[in-house]
Motif scaffolding. Structure first.
Motif, PDB file in Angstrom:
ATOM      1  N   UNK A   1      -5.374  19.390   6.943  1.00  0.00           N
ATOM      2  CA  UNK A   1      -6.072  20.611   6.569  1.00  0.00           C
ATOM      3  C   UNK A   1      -5.133  21.810   6.493  1.00  0.00           C
ATOM      4  N   UNK A   2      -4.162  21.886   7.413  1.00  0.00           N
ATOM      5  CA  UNK A   2      -3.276  23.056   7.445  1.00  0.00           C
ATOM      6  C   UNK A   2      -1.850  22.671   7.071  1.00  0.00           C
ATOM      7  N   UNK A   3      -1.076  23.667   6.680  1.00  0.00           N
ATOM      8  CA  UNK A   3       0.286  23.436   6.200  1.00  0.00           C
ATOM      9  C   UNK A   3       1.200  22.869   7.284  1.00  0.00           C
TER      10      UNK A   3
ATOM     11  N   UNK B   1       0.851  -1.172   0.000  1.00  0.00           N
ATOM     12  CA  UNK B   1       0.000   0.000   0.000  1.00  0.00           C
ATOM     13  C   UNK B   1       0.897   1.236   0.000  1.00  0.00           C
ATOM     14  N   UNK B   2       0.532   2.169  -0.838  1.00  0.00           N
ATOM     15  CA  UNK B   2       1.254   3.436  -0.910  1.00  0.00           C
ATOM     16  C   UNK B   2       0.606   4.419   0.071  1.00  0.00           C
ATOM     17  N   UNK B   3       1.417   5.061   0.893  1.00  0.00           N
ATOM     18  CA  UNK B   3       0.925   6.054   1.845  1.00  0.00           C
ATOM     19  C   UNK B   3       1.360   7.422   1.336  1.00  0.00           C
ATOM     20  N   UNK B   4       0.381   8.309   1.159  1.00  0.00           N
ATOM     21  CA  UNK B   4       0.665   9.645   0.669  1.00  0.00           C
ATOM     22  C   UNK B   4       0.096  10.675   1.630  1.00  0.00           C
ATOM     23  N   UNK B   5       0.549  11.900   1.466  1.00  0.00           N
ATOM     24  CA  UNK B   5       0.034  13.012   2.268  1.00  0.00           C
ATOM     25  C   UNK B   5      -0.377  14.132   1.327  1.00  0.00           C
ATOM     26  N   UNK B   6      -1.481  14.774   1.639  1.00  0.00           N
ATOM     27  CA  UNK B   6      -1.917  15.953   0.898  1.00  0.00           C
ATOM     28  C   UNK B   6      -2.385  16.999   1.893  1.00  0.00           C
ATOM     29  N   UNK B   7      -2.206  18.246   1.506  1.00  0.00           N
ATOM     30  CA  UNK B   7      -2.780  19.327   2.287  1.00  0.00           C
ATOM     31  C   UNK B   7      -4.056  19.725   1.583  1.00  0.00           C
ATOM     32  N   UNK B   8      -5.150  19.794   2.328  1.00  0.00           N
ATOM     33  CA  UNK B   8      -6.395  20.196   1.707  1.00  0.00           C
ATOM     34  C   UNK B   8      -7.605  19.808   2.516  1.00  0.00           C
ATOM     35  N   UNK B   9      -8.714  19.788   1.828  1.00  0.00           N
ATOM     36  CA  UNK B   9     -10.031  19.532   2.402  1.00  0.00           C
ATOM     37  C   UNK B   9     -10.409  18.086   2.111  1.00  0.00           C
ATOM     38  N   UNK B  10     -10.633  17.304   3.136  1.00  0.00           N
ATOM     39  CA  UNK B  10     -10.953  15.886   2.939  1.00  0.00           C
ATOM     40  C   UNK B  10     -12.244  15.699   2.146  1.00  0.00           C
ATOM     41  N   UNK B  11     -13.148  16.659   2.219  1.00  0.00           N
ATOM     42  CA  UNK B  11     -14.420  16.525   1.492  1.00  0.00           C
ATOM     43  C   UNK B  11     -14.253  16.696  -0.015  1.00  0.00           C
ATOM     44  N   UNK B  12     -13.098  17.115  -0.466  1.00  0.00           N
ATOM     45  CA  UNK B  12     -12.860  17.320  -1.902  1.00  0.00           C
ATOM     46  C   UNK B  12     -11.954  16.249  -2.513  1.00  0.00           C
ATOM     47  N   UNK B  13     -11.609  15.245  -1.728  1.00  0.00           N
ATOM     48  CA  UNK B  13     -10.699  14.202  -2.209  1.00  0.00           C
ATOM     49  C   UNK B  13     -11.428  13.263  -3.172  1.00  0.00           C
ATOM     50  N   UNK B  14     -10.823  13.055  -4.326  1.00  0.00           N
ATOM     51  CA  UNK B  14     -11.387  12.147  -5.326  1.00  0.00           C
ATOM     52  C   UNK B  14     -10.770  10.772  -5.112  1.00  0.00           C
ATOM     53  N   UNK B  15     -11.376  10.045  -4.196  1.00  0.00           N
ATOM     54  CA  UNK B  15     -10.946   8.708  -3.795  1.00  0.00           C
ATOM     55  C   UNK B  15     -12.185   7.825  -3.719  1.00  0.00           C
ATOM     56  N   UNK B  16     -11.968   6.528  -3.541  1.00  0.00           N
ATOM     57  CA  UNK B  16     -13.110   5.619  -3.386  1.00  0.00           C
ATOM     58  C   UNK B  16     -13.860   5.900  -2.088  1.00  0.00           C
ATOM     59  N   UNK B  17     -13.110   6.150  -1.005  1.00  0.00           N
ATOM     60  CA  UNK B  17     -13.740   6.372   0.299  1.00  0.00           C
ATOM     61  C   UNK B  17     -12.974   7.412   1.093  1.00  0.00           C
ATOM     62  N   UNK B  18     -13.729   8.207   1.831  1.00  0.00           N
ATOM     63  CA  UNK B  18     -13.122   9.115   2.804  1.00  0.00           C
ATOM     64  C   UNK B  18     -13.470   8.598   4.191  1.00  0.00           C
ATOM     65  N   UNK B  19     -12.543   8.760   5.108  1.00  0.00           N
ATOM     66  CA  UNK B  19     -12.770   8.342   6.483  1.00  0.00           C
ATOM     67  C   UNK B  19     -13.253   9.549   7.270  1.00  0.00           C
ATOM     68  N   UNK B  20     -14.307   9.339   8.023  1.00  0.00           N
ATOM     69  CA  UNK B  20     -14.893  10.370   8.861  1.00  0.00           C
ATOM     70  C   UNK B  20     -14.561  10.097  10.310  1.00  0.00           C
ATOM     71  N   UNK B  21     -14.003  11.096  10.975  1.00  0.00           N
ATOM     72  CA  UNK B  21     -13.758  11.016  12.419  1.00  0.00           C
ATOM     73  C   UNK B  21     -15.065  11.395  13.115  1.00  0.00           C
ATOM     74  N   UNK B  22     -15.902  10.396  13.338  1.00  0.00           N
ATOM     75  CA  UNK B  22     -17.252  10.601  13.857  1.00  0.00           C
ATOM     76  C   UNK B  22     -17.286  10.517  15.382  1.00  0.00           C
ATOM     77  N   UNK B  23     -18.439  10.851  15.927  1.00  0.00           N
ATOM     78  CA  UNK B  23     -18.675  10.622  17.350  1.00  0.00           C
ATOM     79  C   UNK B  23     -19.529   9.362  17.487  1.00  0.00           C
ATOM     80  N   UNK B  24     -19.699   8.902  18.702  1.00  0.00           N
ATOM     81  CA  UNK B  24     -20.434   7.647  18.919  1.00  0.00           C
ATOM     82  C   UNK B  24     -21.861   7.672  18.378  1.00  0.00           C
ATOM     83  N   UNK B  25     -22.497   8.821  18.394  1.00  0.00           N
ATOM     84  CA  UNK B  25     -23.893   8.915  17.967  1.00  0.00           C
ATOM     85  C   UNK B  25     -24.109   8.835  16.476  1.00  0.00           C
ATOM     86  N   UNK B  26     -23.063   9.105  15.676  1.00  0.00           N
ATOM     87  CA  UNK B  26     -23.151   9.022  14.211  1.00  0.00           C
ATOM     88  C   UNK B  26     -24.215   9.948  13.617  1.00  0.00           C
ATOM     89  N   UNK B  27     -24.356  11.127  14.185  1.00  0.00           N
ATOM     90  CA  UNK B  27     -25.391  12.044  13.697  1.00  0.00           C
ATOM     91  C   UNK B  27     -24.819  13.382  13.250  1.00  0.00           C
TER      92      UNK B  27
END
Length: 168
Positions: free
Chosen positions: A151-153, A1-27
């Motif tokens: 998100x930040x530099x 597996x290739x591990x890469x780093x990008x600076x930016x907005x996770x909601x704009x990543x063109x990938x198969x899946x984005x990981x969300x750091x959610x809370x227990x309630x999932x709301x």
């Protein structure tokens, strides 16, 4: 597996899946969770309610639609809240392991990760960077790219400095 780093907005990543750091309630919530829910639109919340009526345990993961995001899926993980006394590093490692397991189950080959628990949950940033790299190095997965999105530099620079195979 290739591990890469990008600076930016996770909601704009063109990938198969984005990981969300959610809370227990999932709301939905603040930080990455709020951004993903806002950008993904109501379909993400509707799927969270349908698939996780009781939420998720800390350290666990599950997937939903990505709604209006460029990704196909959102993999929700619940990281430990260090500020609330959850200091078990194993729970943080579990988030990354479970996210990769879920990615394999849904066929995601490119996955964008935030630094789980590094924001309002108060996990020390150096360990929040070391934890996914430790899991990725040992992973038996079909995921081809694990992208750490900062998100930040300043955080991006820390992630790049920690990547394996970096020549100084």
């Amino acid at each position: 597996m290739r591990v890469t780093a990008v600076q930016g907005d996770i909601t704009r990543q063109e990938v198969d899946a984005v990981v969300n750091a959610a809370n227990n309630g999932m709301r939905g919530g603040g930080g990455v969770d709020g951004a993903i829910h806002r950008a993904g639109g109501p379909a993400v919340l509707e799927d969270c309610i349908a698939r996780f009526p009781r939420g998720l345990a800390t350290g666990d993961a599950g997937w939903t639609t990505a709604g209006d995001l460029p990704a196909r899926w959102v993999i929700h993980v619940v990281g430990p809240n260090r500020n609330a006394g959850q200091t078990d590093r194993g729970l943080l490692l579990s988030c990354y392991r479970r996210a990769l397991t879920v990615a394999d189950e849904i066929g995601a080959r490119t996955v964008a990760f935030p630094l789980i628990s590094a924001g309002v949950y108060g996990w020390p940033k150096d360990d929040a960077i070391a934890a996914p790299l430790e899991v990725f190095a040992a992973a038996d997965t079909a995921v081809q790219e694990a992208r750490i999105v900062a998100f930040d530099r300043a955080t991006y620079d820390l992630v790049v400095a920690a990547l394996p195979g970096r020549e100084d």
